[in-house]
Design a protein around this motif. Structure first.
Motif, PDB file in Angstrom:
ATOM      1  N   GLY A 172     -67.967   6.355 -19.992  1.00 28.81           N
ATOM      2  CA  GLY A 172     -68.196   7.719 -20.471  1.00 28.81           C
ATOM      3  C   GLY A 172     -67.032   8.600 -20.077  1.00 28.81           C
ATOM      4  O   GLY A 172     -66.193   8.213 -19.253  1.00 28.81           O
ATOM      5  N   ALA A 210     -75.933  14.114 -27.692  1.00 25.59           N
ATOM      6  CA  ALA A 210     -76.335  12.833 -28.279  1.00 25.59           C
ATOM      7  C   ALA A 210     -77.458  13.040 -29.300  1.00 25.59           C
ATOM      8  O   ALA A 210     -77.474  12.403 -30.364  1.00 25.59           O
ATOM      9  CB  ALA A 210     -76.781  11.870 -27.181  1.00 25.59           C
ATOM     10  N   HIS A 249     -76.190   8.308 -22.829  1.00 29.40           N
ATOM     11  CA  HIS A 249     -75.563   9.609 -22.568  1.00 29.40           C
ATOM     12  C   HIS A 249     -76.259  10.396 -21.464  1.00 29.40           C
ATOM     13  O   HIS A 249     -75.676  11.341 -20.920  1.00 29.40           O
ATOM     14  CB  HIS A 249     -75.459  10.416 -23.861  1.00 29.40           C
TER      15      HIS A 249
END
Length: 355
Positions: free
Chosen positions: A66, A155, A183
């Motif tokens: 991420g 998201a 996420h």
């Protein structure tokens, strides 16, 4: 979470582009109230810092990484309207120069990574500050929570757009579960980065943090069982609001250059959350080649430089330089167009003197 070309069909991409352009226009208008000639260069620095930190992918699960989205950080440091502009500048530079995020999907990316993260994070941030004690620690804590929530919110926004205009026939429930799940984990990293950055800036220049303005309650003394305001201490140096922000600007710039030019080499090479979900669920079946694939800086490397460390480092440094130049230019123009009802010429002159 940079959406490439081909994930979303042309009509929905066009609509999101129009909506994103409207959001940027609102941001330009609102930023006039948030910026002045003293803070405009700092907004450019925030954009460059977010660009640099987005190069630092961190592992979040097996085979997945991420990176910072930055909407919460930008909104809290320089204000929500300016925050939308910061993220938009970063996304534009990434798409045009580094072939990161599709050009036809630029509207989608601005909405998902810029508008949604900023609106959700700043609304939650202000709500939490209304419940917490009026202290700098509360600002940092609220920043952490707001950043954490903003990522799965983005998201959800992508999932909604994909449901409306996705180019592949995938069960939307599976996409939603996968996107929000991964996420949420990425949001923890976002929260840590945001909380640490906001806390560091508050420690040295709280007057330059938009979300911390006017929050510190006056010191109280208990006299004969009654709380009264303490007398103001005589300042040993110039007040914070009249000090130049050049030292903070220089420190931030050096930090961004080091992160993008050196630390980025050690970032995780695993696909980010969207890339992993797209590959696992088949969303990327109709992905299109990027229009800027032949850019000399495509994929965050300098063309014809064979050493990966040097190539990536140079690309990062160039990216920081271009982003801060473009961002600062935009924000300076916005600040010059600022119109404050009832403001005197003396106040405007004072603002210019403190740059």
């Amino acid at each position: 979470m940079h959406v490439p070309d081909g994930f979303i069909n042309a009509p929905v991409s066009a609509v999101t582009g129009v909506v994103a352009a409207g959001a940027v226009a609102v941001g330009l208008r609102g930023a006039r109230r948030e910026l002045d000639e003293r803070t405009a260069p700092l907004a450019g620095l925030v954009a460059a810092f977010i660009f640099a930190v987005q190069m630092l992918n961190f592992p979040v699960a097996a085979g997945t990484s991420g990176h910072l989205l930055g909407g919460a950080l930008a909104a809290i440091l320089v204000g929500p309207y300016t925050g939308v502009l910061c993220i938009s500048v970063v996304l534009l530079m990434q798409g045009v120069l580094f072939a990161d995020g599709g050009l036809t999907a630029l509207g989608v990316n601005v909405l998902v990574m810029g508008v949604v993260t900023v609106v959700v994070a700043y609304a939650l941030f202000r709500g939490l500050l209304g419940l917490l004690p009026r202290t700098r620690r509360s600002v940092t804590a609220a920043s952490f929570v707001a950043a954490l929530v903003s990522v799965p919110a983005a998201a959800c926004a992508f999932t909604l757009i994909y449901w409306i205009g996705g180019t592949t026939d995938i069960a939307i429930g599976k996409v939603f579960t996968a996107m929000v799940g991964v996420h949420t984990l990425i949001g923890i990293g976002e929260a840590v980065i945001t909380g640490l950055t906001v806390g560091a800036v508050i420690a040295v220049r709280p007057d330059l943090v938009h979300g911390a303005r006017g929050l510190t309650a006056p010191l109280k003394l208990r006299i004969d069982g009654e709380l009264v305001d303490a007398p103001a201490a005589r300042p040993a140096a110039a007040p914070a609001t009249t000090r130049s922000p050049r030292a903070l600007w220089a420190t931030g710039l050096v930090t961004a250059l080091v992160l993008a030019g050196f630390v980025s080499f050690y970032a995780s090479s695993n696909p980010d959350g969207l890339e992993k979900v797209a590959a696992d669920k088949g969303i990327d079946e109709k992905v299109e080649e990027h229009a800027a694939k032949d850019s000399p800086l495509a994929d965050y490397g300098v063309k014809d430089v064979s050493d990966a460390r040097i190539s990536g480092g140079l690309a990062g440094v160039i990216g920081v330089g271009v982003t801060i130049a473009v961002g600062s230019g935009v924000f300076y123009v916005v600040a010059r167009r600022r119109r404050t009802p009832g403001a005197s010429d003396t106040t405007a002159a004072h603002d210019r003197e403190t740059v």
